[in-house]
Write a protein that holds these residues in place. Sequence first.
Motif, PDB file in Angstrom:
ATOM      1  N   THR A 255       0.854  -1.180   0.000  1.00 12.23           N
ATOM      2  CA  THR A 255       0.000   0.000   0.000  1.00 12.23           C
ATOM      3  C   THR A 255       0.895   1.237   0.000  1.00 12.23           C
ATOM      4  OG1 THR A 255      -0.080   0.213   2.406  1.00 12.23           O
ATOM      5  CG2 THR A 255      -1.743  -1.221   1.363  1.00 12.23           C
ATOM      6  N   ASP A 323      -6.229   4.046  -5.016  1.00 17.37           N
ATOM      7  CA  ASP A 323      -6.587   4.087  -3.595  1.00 17.37           C
ATOM      8  C   ASP A 323      -5.359   3.719  -2.764  1.00 17.37           C
ATOM      9  OD1 ASP A 323      -7.464   3.054  -0.963  1.00 17.37           O
ATOM     10  OD2 ASP A 323      -9.485   3.395  -1.759  1.00 17.37           O
ATOM     11  N   LYS A 324      -4.928   4.653  -1.912  1.00 22.42           N
ATOM     12  CA  LYS A 324      -3.694   4.448  -1.158  1.00 22.42           C
ATOM     13  C   LYS A 324      -3.788   3.320  -0.132  1.00 22.42           C
ATOM     14  CE  LYS A 324      -1.762   9.145  -1.349  1.00 22.42           C
ATOM     15  NZ  LYS A 324      -1.307  10.293  -0.523  1.00 22.42           N
ATOM     16  N   LYS A 325      -4.996   3.057   0.360  1.00 19.78           N
ATOM     17  CA  LYS A 325      -5.144   2.089   1.444  1.00 19.78           C
ATOM     18  C   LYS A 325      -5.330   0.654   0.956  1.00 19.78           C
ATOM     19  CE  LYS A 325      -7.037   5.305   4.857  1.00 19.78           C
ATOM     20  NZ  LYS A 325      -8.192   5.604   5.775  1.00 19.78           N
ATOM     21  N   HIS A 326      -5.813   0.496  -0.280  1.00 18.36           N
ATOM     22  CA  HIS A 326      -6.187  -0.850  -0.706  1.00 18.36           C
ATOM     23  C   HIS A 326      -5.426  -1.366  -1.924  1.00 18.36           C
ATOM     24  CE1 HIS A 326      -9.809   0.662   1.526  1.00 18.36           C
ATOM     25  NE2 HIS A 326      -9.614  -0.492   2.123  1.00 18.36           N
ATOM     26  N   LYS A 327      -4.934  -0.475  -2.788  1.00 15.83           N
ATOM     27  CA  LYS A 327      -4.218  -0.910  -3.978  1.00 15.83           C
ATOM     28  C   LYS A 327      -2.759  -1.210  -3.649  1.00 15.83           C
ATOM     29  CE  LYS A 327      -7.675  -0.573  -6.809  1.00 15.83           C
ATOM     30  NZ  LYS A 327      -8.256  -1.764  -7.476  1.00 15.83           N
ATOM     31  N   LEU A 328      -2.231  -2.238  -4.285  1.00 17.40           N
ATOM     32  CA  LEU A 328      -0.875  -2.716  -3.988  1.00 17.40           C
ATOM     33  C   LEU A 328       0.019  -2.593  -5.213  1.00 17.40           C
ATOM     34  CD1 LEU A 328      -1.816  -5.997  -2.063  1.00 17.40           C
ATOM     35  CD2 LEU A 328      -1.381  -3.713  -1.104  1.00 17.40           C
TER      36      LEU A 328
END
Length: 338
Positions: A255, A323-328
């Motif tokens: 993340t 999305d900073k919190k969920h995309k890797l």
Amino acid sequence: MNSLLPSGFLFGLVVSLCLADNFDQAYSDLEHYRTIYISENGPRLSVVTEQAKVVSRRGGNVTLPCKYIRDSSAPPNPKLRIKWTKLTADYLREEDVFVVMGFHKKSYGSFHGRVYLQDAGENDASLVINDITLEDYGKYKWIVFPYFPRLGRYNLNFHDAEKACRDQDAVVASFDQLYEAWRGGLDWCNAGWLSDGSVQYPITKPREPCGGKNTVPGVRNYGQRDKEHNRYDVFCFTSNYRGRFYYLIHPTKLTYDEAVQACRRDGAQIAKVGQMFAAWKLLGYDRCDAGWLADGSVRYPISRPRRRCSPNEAAVRFSGFPDKKHKLYGVYCFKAHN
């Protein structure tokens, strides 16, 4: 663009930029005008430097070759200005070297009395420097890159644009810098701020959404815009590359917050957009792995086009602001030299 190399040294590169302008005003107002290379409704003017590097020695003399080409259909203009400049050691600003317009000539700073135009023939703007000193040596490298923030295109007023470039280790580009980038192949269909408050964009491949497919390539100019209320993208200029840019090898995708921490654990910082562009343009950095950057965007630099990795052109590929919190993704880091 010319380079001056001192004989017997492994370092020390001088690069000077020859500029030619058309003016309708008197010489006394010269400092108020910027360089214009192509005028859509007036005479066209281009500059050619056939020799990229010139070798000399301390105490010697040197000629930096430069010719300008005017539209043959245009009438002679006695108010043509030739201007030579040299970048400072930090590559962030230009120093005036020599300016001539008609019978008016002026040399600047340490170049006073040591420089003049060769004037060997028609349209010759080659600069002669006498009594070469160590201070005449140096080098500059440059890169101009388009930028828009997470909010999307056309969301920056001029002051926001200045901050956006600073945040990416850069400054707002000048027209000259954008023009040179266009000559180097930059094609960008979003209009962006330049340092003089104008809004322009470079097109190398004319097409319908970008001024029309039957138009000529060039730098499109929207003119001066309201710095407070008008909103566009911005073109940034960077040349400050003092460190190591790299893709961090990590066992898992990350993340955004994990990417920031991973670079810190490696003794670095998450890289900025300007640092990626500088590594790509100046060093030929090539990596076909999308990675986080400090502004929350995901990009990857390709200098060797190939299938599945920007097959048609060398470019810094942009994958968006996930999305900073969920995309890797992976991450690009930058470790500054002390």
